[in-house]
Design a protein around this motif. Structure first.
Motif, PDB file in Angstrom:
ATOM      1  N   ARG A  35      76.619  73.539  -4.244  1.00 34.03           N
ATOM      2  CA  ARG A  35      76.330  71.920  -4.609  1.00 34.03           C
ATOM      3  C   ARG A  35      75.448  72.461  -5.724  1.00 34.03           C
ATOM      4  O   ARG A  35      75.790  70.677  -6.868  1.00 34.03           O
ATOM      5  CB  ARG A  35      75.554  71.776  -3.074  1.00 34.03           C
ATOM      6  CG  ARG A  35      76.741  72.108  -2.030  1.00 34.03           C
ATOM      7  CD  ARG A  35      77.729  70.760  -2.086  1.00 34.03           C
ATOM      8  NE  ARG A  35      77.247  69.560  -1.863  1.00 34.03           N
ATOM      9  CZ  ARG A  35      78.105  68.683  -2.787  1.00 34.03           C
ATOM     10  NH1 ARG A  35      79.505  68.788  -3.185  1.00 34.03           N
ATOM     11  NH2 ARG A  35      77.689  67.444  -2.456  1.00 34.03           N
ATOM     12  N   SER A  86      73.580  70.285   0.916  1.00 33.06           N
ATOM     13  CA  SER A  86      74.776  70.307   0.356  1.00 33.06           C
ATOM     14  C   SER A  86      74.192  68.720  -0.230  1.00 33.06           C
ATOM     15  O   SER A  86      74.179  68.410  -1.238  1.00 33.06           O
ATOM     16  CB  SER A  86      75.357  69.205   1.385  1.00 33.06           C
ATOM     17  OG  SER A  86      76.584  68.667   0.728  1.00 33.06           O
ATOM     18  N   TYR A  90      73.505  68.733  -4.694  1.00 33.93           N
ATOM     19  CA  TYR A  90      73.832  68.412  -5.154  1.00 33.93           C
ATOM     20  C   TYR A  90      73.317  67.311  -6.373  1.00 33.93           C
ATOM     21  O   TYR A  90      73.236  67.589  -7.662  1.00 33.93           O
ATOM     22  CB  TYR A  90      75.080  67.800  -4.777  1.00 33.93           C
ATOM     23  CG  TYR A  90      75.965  66.461  -5.433  1.00 33.93           C
ATOM     24  CD1 TYR A  90      76.723  67.245  -5.902  1.00 33.93           C
ATOM     25  CD2 TYR A  90      75.585  65.142  -6.327  1.00 33.93           C
ATOM     26  CE1 TYR A  90      77.690  66.751  -6.521  1.00 33.93           C
ATOM     27  CE2 TYR A  90      76.325  64.838  -6.649  1.00 33.93           C
ATOM     28  CZ  TYR A  90      77.323  64.980  -7.019  1.00 33.93           C
ATOM     29  OH  TYR A  90      77.519  64.105  -8.347  1.00 33.93           O
TER      30      TYR A  90
END
Ligand SMILES: [Fe+2]
Ligand SMILES: [Fe+2]
Length: 183
Positions: A35, A86, A90
């Motif tokens: 991510r 996640s 990111y």
């Protein structure tokens, strides 16, 4: 957080429980790594560094796929915090990339240094109790060390506020490891 990593002692949790924890945190970490690189690529996908980032991203996908298989084979549940990694992974990748290529590389150096120590620690814990798994973790570790070297070659240490990025990312990574080992 370089505590000594003694081999397992009498009174330690059973080997299967310890291996479950090892696989759970590694699965979380490799997912987080995929991510981070996705976040970096969404910002820097057309930059000079894009090729290097893409190669590292591919390696993390391989690591993560292998851990998916190991989790399934050994019936280990993923961390409950998977959805958080996640978003956090990111965001970390994209935010450092927005500061520039060198800042993204500084993030990579920090993450990979923590993961290098982490895999080394796990390998020492496993000893010969699961030599095949230890060998796999050490081969992942070799890849992570190579990523760190790529990031240094790409100018990580010349990033503005390198020290700040390094401390923040390392602290965050260690907290994520701590949480993913327990939850
Ligand atoms: Fe990895
Ligand atoms: Fe890596």
């Amino acid at each position: 957080m370089s505590e000594p990593a003694p081999h397992r002692l009498p009174g330690d949790p059973p080997l299967t429980a310890e291996i479950a924890r090892i696989l759970r945190v590694d699965h979380a970490g490799e997912f987080g790594a995929t991510r981070i690189y996705e976040g970096q690529l969404d910002v820097l996908g057309r930059s000079r560094a894009a090729g290097a980032i893409r190669e590292m991203a591919e390696a993390e996908k391989r690591h993560f796929a292998r851990l998916e298989t190991l989790l399934r084979e050994r019936r280990v549940r993923p961390t409950l915090l998977h959805p958080l990694w996640s978003v956090a992974g990111y965001a970390l990748g994209a935010a450092t990339a927005l500061l520039g290529e060198r800042a993204a590389m500084a993030c990579t150096v920090a993450v990979e240094e923590v993961i290098d120590e982490h895999y080394q620690w796990q390998a020492e814990r496993l000893g010969d109790d699961d030599a095949a798994l230890r060998a796999e973790l050490l081969s992942f570790r070799d890849d992570e060390i190579a990523h760190r070297d790529v990031a240094i070659a790409e100018g990580a240490e010349k990033a503005p506020v390198y020290d700040l990025i390094s401390v923040a990312v390392k602290t965050g990574s260690r907290i994520a490891i701590w949480l993913s080992t327990r939850f």
